[in-house]
Design a protein around this motif. Structure first.
Motif, short mmCIF file in Angstrom:
data_model
loop_
_atom_site.label_atom_id
_atom_site.label_comp_id
_atom_site.label_asym_id
_atom_site.label_seq_id
_atom_site.Cartn_x
_atom_site.Cartn_y
_atom_site.Cartn_z
N MET A 61 -29.50 -92.94 27.79
CA MET A 61 -29.98 -94.24 26.76
C MET A 61 -28.04 -94.08 26.87
N ILE A 62 -27.66 -95.92 26.56
CA ILE A 62 -26.62 -96.54 26.62
C ILE A 62 -26.01 -96.68 25.42
N LEU A 63 -24.82 -96.08 25.09
CA LEU A 63 -24.25 -95.80 23.86
C LEU A 63 -22.71 -96.56 23.40
N PRO A 64 -22.75 -97.02 22.47
CA PRO A 64 -21.46 -97.95 22.21
C PRO A 64 -20.54 -97.27 22.18
N VAL A 65 -18.96 -98.48 23.01
CA VAL A 65 -17.58 -97.53 22.80
C VAL A 65 -17.28 -97.88 22.13
N VAL A 66 -16.75 -96.57 21.00
CA VAL A 66 -15.16 -96.91 19.79
C VAL A 66 -15.04 -97.85 20.26
N ALA A 67 -13.97 -98.78 19.84
CA ALA A 67 -13.18 -99.47 19.63
C ALA A 67 -11.86 -98.90 19.01
N PHE A 68 -10.58 -99.57 20.27
CA PHE A 68 -8.84 -99.48 19.27
C PHE A 68 -9.38 -99.27 17.44
N GLY A 69 -8.98 -98.05 16.27
CA GLY A 69 -8.92 -98.78 15.68
C GLY A 69 -9.26 -97.60 14.90
N HIS A 70 -10.57 -97.14 15.67
CA HIS A 70 -11.55 -96.74 14.98
C HIS A 70 -10.68 -95.77 14.41
N CYS A 98 -8.27 -97.72 29.82
CA CYS A 98 -9.61 -97.20 29.23
C CYS A 98 -11.01 -98.19 27.98
N LEU A 99 -12.06 -97.31 28.24
CA LEU A 99 -12.90 -97.63 27.76
C LEU A 99 -12.80 -98.24 26.34
N SER A 100 -12.11 -98.07 25.60
CA SER A 100 -12.40 -98.12 24.40
C SER A 100 -10.44 -99.10 23.75
N ILE A 101 -10.17 -99.11 24.89
CA ILE A 101 -8.96 -100.40 24.75
C ILE A 101 -8.80 -101.37 26.02
N ILE A 115 -8.99 -86.38 34.36
CA ILE A 115 -9.44 -85.19 33.72
C ILE A 115 -8.27 -84.89 31.36
N GLN A 116 -7.14 -84.99 32.37
CA GLN A 116 -6.05 -85.51 31.14
C GLN A 116 -6.59 -86.42 30.45
N HIS A 117 -6.26 -87.35 31.04
CA HIS A 117 -6.81 -88.60 30.00
C HIS A 117 -7.70 -87.96 29.23
N GLU A 118 -8.94 -87.91 29.98
CA GLU A 118 -10.11 -87.81 28.72
C GLU A 118 -9.88 -86.18 27.86
N TYR A 119 -8.81 -85.71 28.08
CA TYR A 119 -8.88 -84.44 27.34
C TYR A 119 -7.88 -84.81 26.47
N ILE A 176 -9.75 -85.74 23.54
CA ILE A 176 -10.45 -84.82 22.15
C ILE A 176 -9.21 -83.93 21.33
N GLU A 177 -8.29 -84.92 21.89
CA GLU A 177 -7.04 -84.46 21.12
C GLU A 177 -6.55 -85.19 19.81
N GLY A 178 -6.88 -85.93 20.20
CA GLY A 178 -6.74 -87.54 19.27
C GLY A 178 -5.98 -88.38 19.85
N LYS A 179 -5.92 -88.31 21.22
CA LYS A 179 -4.37 -89.37 22.05
C LYS A 179 -4.94 -90.22 22.74
N LEU A 180 -4.34 -91.47 22.54
CA LEU A 180 -4.97 -92.54 23.84
C LEU A 180 -3.42 -92.75 24.56
N PHE A 181 -3.88 -93.46 26.11
CA PHE A 181 -2.93 -93.29 26.86
C PHE A 181 -1.99 -94.37 26.17
N ILE A 182 -1.88 -95.20 25.53
CA ILE A 182 -0.63 -96.12 25.45
C ILE A 182 0.24 -95.42 24.00
N ASP A 183 0.20 -94.12 24.28
CA ASP A 183 0.30 -93.47 23.57
C ASP A 183 1.71 -92.55 24.02
N TYR A 184 1.63 -93.01 25.16
CA TYR A 184 2.83 -92.45 26.08
C TYR A 184 3.83 -93.92 26.64
#
Length: 192
Positions: free
Chosen positions: A1-10, A106-109, A146-150, A153-161
């Motif tokens: 089943m295809i799940l909805p992707v959580v958007a930036f800001g959630h 990123c799918l969320s951004i 791997i680093q991006h997905e990791y 799970i650490e509460g970071k987004l690529f835009i934090d860099y």
């Protein structure tokens, strides 16, 4: 089943996620749904927080990226080994190697891409979908995914860099994403 992707800001995207045990409810189906979701959205990976689950789980498939390498990419990443893998309870042991830039998204951004600097190699400990323990060394594009997905799970987004100035310049785009004013080919969950 295809799940909805959580958007930036959630808020789930900013949580440090919890380890799980083999008796996590519906895990086999959740992993299958994550694969369906990543392929439906033309991604190369997705982490559980992106589907509104604050757990240490992500899936990646770099096969399509490596298969699509042009001649320059093959010269730049001559020993690249593509993988399709489930990572449960992953914990990075070490990141090493020269820092290099690559244009990430990123799918969320959606519709935001930036050159992000990451180290070339990652060494991590993780469990596979059968809860078999592994320790792996990854490099190149695979290490980057791997680093991006990791990070998820650490509460970071690529835009934090990226720099504060670049973030200020993209504020309107980020506001549009978090308010649902973005068009994508997959379902999204927007912050309330």
């Amino acid at each position: 089943m295809i799940l909805p992707v959580v958007a930036f800001g959630h808020p789930v995207l900013r949580k440090v996620c919890d380890d799980i045990t083999p008796d996590y409810p519906g895990l086999t189906k959740l992993i299958a749904d994550m694969w369906d979701t990543v392929y439906n959205s033309n991604g190369v990976g997705i982490a559980a927080p992106q589907i509104n689950k604050p757990i240490r789980l992500f899936v990646i498939d770099t096969v399509q990226v490596v298969d699509d390498f042009d001649d320059d990419d093959r010269k730049r990443y001559p020993n690249e080994k593509a993988i399709k893998q489930v990572f449960i309870n992953a914990h990075i042991i070490e990141e090493t190697g020269d820092t290099w830039a690559y244009n990430e998204g990123c799918l969320s951004i959606p519709h935001v891409r930036e050159d992000i600097h990451r180290q070339a190699k990652v060494h991590l400990r993780y469990l596979d979908e059968n809860f078999v323990a592994h320790e792996g060394h990854f490099h190149g594009i695979t290490a980057r995914v791997i680093q991006h997905e990791y990070d998820h799970i650490e509460g970071k987004l690529f835009i934090d860099y990226i720099s504060g100035l670049k973030k200020r310049l993209m504020k309107k785009k980020l506001d549009d994403i978090s308010s649902g004013k973005v068009k994508v080919d997959y379902r999204m969950i927007f912050p309330k």
